[in-house]
Motif scaffolding. Sequence first.
Motif, PDB file in Angstrom:
ATOM      1  N   LEU A   1       1.687  11.181  -3.166  1.00  0.00           N
ATOM      2  CA  LEU A   1       0.755  12.038  -2.343  1.00  0.00           C
ATOM      3  C   LEU A   1       1.639  12.669  -1.214  1.00  0.00           C
ATOM      4  O   LEU A   1       1.610  13.853  -1.063  1.00  0.00           O
ATOM      5  N   LEU A   2       2.263  11.896  -0.657  1.00  0.00           N
ATOM      6  CA  LEU A   2       3.486  12.445   0.345  1.00  0.00           C
ATOM      7  C   LEU A   2       4.147  13.485  -0.152  1.00  0.00           C
ATOM      8  O   LEU A   2       4.608  14.295   0.585  1.00  0.00           O
TER       9      LEU A   2
ATOM     10  N   ALA B   1      -7.609   2.321  -1.866  1.00  0.00           N
ATOM     11  CA  ALA B   1      -7.202   3.440  -2.144  1.00  0.00           C
ATOM     12  C   ALA B   1      -8.098   4.347  -3.184  1.00  0.00           C
ATOM     13  O   ALA B   1      -8.211   5.318  -3.170  1.00  0.00           O
TER      14      ALA B   1
ATOM     15  N   SER C   1       0.914  -1.332   0.109  1.00  0.00           N
ATOM     16  CA  SER C   1       0.006  -0.004   0.150  1.00  0.00           C
ATOM     17  C   SER C   1       0.928   1.278   0.027  1.00  0.00           C
ATOM     18  O   SER C   1       0.346   2.385  -0.513  1.00  0.00           O
ATOM     19  N   ILE C   2       2.101   1.303   0.337  1.00  0.00           N
ATOM     20  CA  ILE C   2       2.938   2.181   0.518  1.00  0.00           C
ATOM     21  C   ILE C   2       3.345   2.873  -0.789  1.00  0.00           C
ATOM     22  O   ILE C   2       3.168   3.998  -1.074  1.00  0.00           O
TER      23      ILE C   2
ATOM     24  N   SER D   1      -9.733   7.848  -2.061  1.00  0.00           N
ATOM     25  CA  SER D   1      -9.293   8.950  -2.830  1.00  0.00           C
ATOM     26  C   SER D   1     -10.435   9.363  -3.884  1.00  0.00           C
ATOM     27  O   SER D   1     -10.769  10.790  -3.864  1.00  0.00           O
TER      28      SER D   1
ATOM     29  N   ILE E   1       0.840   5.614  -2.124  1.00  0.00           N
ATOM     30  CA  ILE E   1       0.764   6.922  -1.503  1.00  0.00           C
ATOM     31  C   ILE E   1       1.857   7.789  -1.470  1.00  0.00           C
ATOM     32  O   ILE E   1       2.056   8.880  -1.207  1.00  0.00           O
ATOM     33  N   THR E   2       2.969   7.311  -1.998  1.00  0.00           N
ATOM     34  CA  THR E   2       4.294   8.118  -1.774  1.00  0.00           C
ATOM     35  C   THR E   2       4.239   9.352  -2.938  1.00  0.00           C
ATOM     36  O   THR E   2       4.879  10.320  -2.445  1.00  0.00           O
TER      37      THR E   2
ATOM     38  N   TRP F   1      -3.652   9.241   2.933  1.00  0.00           N
ATOM     39  CA  TRP F   1      -2.643   7.995   3.100  1.00  0.00           C
ATOM     40  C   TRP F   1      -2.734   7.566   4.461  1.00  0.00           C
ATOM     41  O   TRP F   1      -2.576   6.157   4.699  1.00  0.00           O
ATOM     42  N   ARG F   2      -3.328   8.350   5.657  1.00  0.00           N
ATOM     43  CA  ARG F   2      -3.428   8.062   6.946  1.00  0.00           C
ATOM     44  C   ARG F   2      -4.547   6.678   7.054  1.00  0.00           C
ATOM     45  O   ARG F   2      -4.268   5.689   7.377  1.00  0.00           O
TER      46      ARG F   2
ATOM     47  N   VAL G   1      -3.753  10.128  -6.740  1.00  0.00           N
ATOM     48  CA  VAL G   1      -3.745   8.578  -5.918  1.00  0.00           C
ATOM     49  C   VAL G   1      -4.926   8.040  -6.760  1.00  0.00           C
ATOM     50  O   VAL G   1      -4.604   6.591  -6.904  1.00  0.00           O
TER      51      VAL G   1
END
Length: 529
Positions: free
Chosen positions: A47-48, A182, A40-41, A186, A44-45, A214-215, A337
């Motif tokens: 977005l981070l 996701a 899942s990471i 989103s 969202i990278t 992302w949280r 996302v």
Amino acid sequence: MENQLGVLNALDAAKTQWYHFTAIVIAGMGFFTDAYDLFSISLITKLLGRIYYFDAHSAKPGTLPPRIAAAVNGVAFCGTLAGQLFFGWLGDKLGRKRVYGLTLMLMVICSIASGLSFGKSPHGVMATLCFFRFWLGFGIGGDYPLSATIMSEYANKKTRGAFIAAVFAMQGFGILTGGIVALIVSAAFDHAYKAHPYNVDREHSTAPQADYIWRIILMFGALPALLTYYWRMKMPETARYTALVARNAKQAAADMSKVLQVDLNAEQEKVDKIGREQFGLFSKEFAKRHGLNLLGTTSTWFLLDIAFYSSNLFQKDIFSAIGWLPKAETMSATKEVYRVAKAQTLIALCGTVPGYWFTVAFIEHLGRFTIQLMGFFFMSVFMFALAIPYQHWKTHNSGFLIMYSLTFFFANFGPNATTFIVPAEIFPARLRSTCHGISAAAGKAGAIVGSFGFLYAAQSTHLDKVDKGYPTGIGVKNALMVLGAVNCLGMLFTLLVPETMGRSLEDITGENEEDNGHQQTFSVEKVPV
């Protein structure tokens, strides 16, 4: 078999029953959670980067600096590697069941904590995320040897491979669910909080509420793990651990009598007789009997994961080329996302999930060795087929996508499944979890090499074409050629891995003194002092 314990014989000969499916679901949900949390990471990278590394003067949205990106993506792999070694060893020392609940609670707590952060500065948020992702990986690492060992020790010998493969196949559903979660989150935020594309309004292309996306995605990983905790604690210890390692025949017979719903006799005399002469992992006796097997399982898993996890090096090129992923500056943060999740969900649905279940369907017909060799062969073929006419594929995107999906398909209908199955079958009960952990840790070392070594290696040879913050590399074409060669090496090392189809675990490992009246090569009692 004269020296086979009655309780183990009953497990080997048992017809497929409800408890088999219960064990698959309990162990499989752990793997579902593992895959969800690990993969899942990647959703969202981007977005981070937009939220925490926004630069109003840049024509492109913010991205994570290379070192931060490497840490965020790779820290869970480092934790997983450490967890595989530690919990693999602990599973042989304390028992599979006692450690099994601990790994699950660690995953639940760290999944929730990953979605929290200390402070609002980029460094504070990233440091918190990395800290909890490491310990999340540590818990996930324990699930690998324990789930595989528990399933192999519960299964009957005719369907053992299919059952262990079914546990591992839950990974596919975990990856798929990550994409779906996701998509939903989103889409909901995009509908509720409208934002402009970056090239229209840089300041407002990322809604303040996007920080929750992302949280929520990361914290959702705690739910499936939490749901299976109660059932995992209700599982009795495996009879093979209780009888062959803890040396308690009475408890093993009592536990399996309930599970199998038959009366089984405790055979303490046989337990006392079998395996009186123990040898350790670092002994000459282990090296003589199982050294080449351990080399085979560690090397093949290491080589597979280099190829499997390096696939992200050309993922973004494919998604962009076929229009699945427009240029970042033409989208808002929430829309990006959504598009990334949509692309990964389609890949999972078409290539990843079917491959796992083909292994479940065919492993007891083709065998582990054949499927692993075949998988490495076709992965080599498709990697070279992508690499050699690489310029051609730049204008034939649909063909590239098909080849890319087939590479995933044959990874999963091939060594990605078999490297997980075989280490749970070919080592003695008292070292089974440890050796599986070592093999899995070698795989995660390969994943680290694949994810980051090739991320740098695949950068263009021309400085003006490399991603921001990266040095020049050897280019995608050459990187694919190297990966093809890696898969060829995988085929070579597969020759060290024995076929285990249709045989009892004790027959494979030599823990029975005799086999049908003939002296076994690996007779435990006849080892010279």
